[in-house]
Design an enzyme around this catalytic site. Structure first.
Site, PDB file in Angstrom:
ATOM      1  CG  ASP A 222      -2.078   1.657   1.221  1.00 58.36           C
ATOM      2  OD1 ASP A 222      -2.705   2.372   2.021  1.00 58.36           O
ATOM      3  OD2 ASP A 222      -0.846   1.464   1.286  1.00 58.36           O
TER       4      ASP A 222
ATOM      5  CB  SER B  69       4.123   5.347   2.262  1.00 55.82           C
ATOM      6  OG  SER B  69       4.734   4.167   2.699  1.00 55.82           O
TER       7      SER B  69
ATOM      8  CG  HIS C 294       0.134   2.962   4.653  1.00 53.47           C
ATOM      9  ND1 HIS C 294       0.381   2.537   3.369  1.00 53.47           N
ATOM     10  CD2 HIS C 294       1.300   3.507   5.089  1.00 53.47           C
ATOM     11  CE1 HIS C 294       1.640   2.804   3.053  1.00 53.47           C
ATOM     12  NE2 HIS C 294       2.222   3.396   4.083  1.00 53.47           N
TER      13      HIS C 294
END
Length: 370
Positions: free
Chosen positions: A144, A218, A114
């Site tokens: 992901d 992230s 992402h």
């Protein structure tokens, strides 16, 4: 103020230090995983391999609704006080940022899908401050995870993967990354839970931690106390947008398999069985003499699928696949997906009260998700 009715009880032992020593043989105190001086030495060793990832995406035009071209009051307001309203012809380049870590000296970097999804350009800033253009080797939206490659004129510092399977609730962990663009940020905490299902995809198996994870973390690594990567920081539970002590990381055992597959050809190949499944209900479990939650039920079988060719039927209760115990839906989904298309595997089912073992040759999941 705590409520006396719910406050933990405190028990006082009427023993002096001397009498206690006389009555009990004191057990040796186990060595702590974290040195008395903290994580500084460990962080100094592993931080050079943690990177900052920046991306730009395709510019998006301002919509007619955003532009409000006929609002005369607003036009006059902006004329008098400076500036102007956005026009439909204006565009907004999409920008984003995240974290990552180097896993190979030649410049392979792991991050989240992402973070780089729909990116036109990706740049990576190393711990030494050097900035490099990066290419996307491959990405897997279902877990992901993404793999990047940068060209460096020297071998890059790397970190090693550890085993997420060996993690226990309460183990100390360290999260590193670039929250809010603040590169090199280190936070610490413990493993709050393992094998969490947060309903984000078919392969949910997250490590939950209370190490502070925020936007920009992230793709960054979650380290154990030995400096091994045991997870990739991916998601947070955050009603207000900041860390509330509930973060989630993709376990390293899964990440290693995905990275190896992406490095090979930039694509993920997964096995496909060809069934629709549902949980074993409590009522059905009672009839079958089993505990609720043990096994999943095949609801339907896709025609001409590997499952159909193997002889699986609607109503079969799957107990094991390739040696993996199947207690819930994701157990079967993950076990099948982690096998190579064309590979033969044994599937054990309960059919009309009898256990059967069938052999199935898996198909290719590519294209089936659509």
């Amino acid at each position: 103020m705590s409520n006396p009715a719910t406050a933990p009880k405190r028990v006082a032992f009427g023993l002096t230090a001397a009498s206690a020593a006389a009555m009990f043989a004191l057990a040796p105190v186990p060595a702590l995983a974290v040195p008395a001086g903290g994580y500084a030495d460990l962080v100094e060793t592993i931080s050079p391999a943690v990177v900052y990832v920046e991306v730009t995406g395709k510019a998006q035009p301002v919509s007619d609704r955003q532009a409000i071209p006929n609002d005369q009051f607003m036009e006059e307001f902006m004329r008098r006080f400076g500036g102007r309203l956005p026009r439909p012809e204006d565009s907004r380049p999409m920008k984003g940022a995240g974290s990552g870590f180097v896993v190979a000296e030649e410049g392979l970097i792991v991050t989240n899908n992402h973070v780089i999804d729909n990116a036109q350009t990706v740049t990576v800033t190393l711990a030494d401050g050097s900035v490099h253009d990066a290419t996307v080797v491959g990405a897997d939206p279902l877990t992901d995870i993404a793999l990047l490659k940068v060209a460096a004129d020297k071998p890059l510092p790397v970190v090693e993967f550890g085993s997420s399977e060996e993690l226990r609730v309460g183990d100390e962990v360290i999260a590193m990354g670039s929250p809010f663009g603040l590169s090199g940020t280190v936070t610490s905490g413990i493993v709050s839970a393992t094998s969490r299902n947060i309903n984000s995809g078919p392969f949910d198996d997250f490590i939950q931690t209370d190490a502070a994870i925020n936007r920009g973390n992230s793709g960054g690594p979650l380290f154990n106390a030995e400096g091994e990567v045991v997870g990739v920081n991916t998601a947070i539970y955050s009603p207000g947008g900041g860390s509330v002590g509930i973060g989630f990381a993709v376990p390293s055992d899964m990440v290693q398999k995905i990275v190896a597959d992406l490095e090979d050809d930039g694509k993920i190949t997964r096995g496909w069985l060809g069934v629709q499944i549902k949980p074993l209900s409590g009522e059905a479990a009672n009839v079958l003499g089993r505990e609720a939650g043990q096994g999943v039920v095949i609801e339907s079988v896709v025609a001409e699928s590997p499952a159909a060719e193997a002889g699986l039927r609607p109503g079969d209760v799957v107990l094991r696949f390739g040696g993996t115990e199947v207690d819930e839906l994701r157990d079967l989904t993950a076990a099948v997906a982690m096998n190579t298309p064309g590979e033969a595997a044994q599937i054990e089912v309960l059919r009309q009260g009898k256990e059967l073992t069938l052999e199935v040759t898996l198909g290719d999941r590519s294209g089936q998700d659509a």
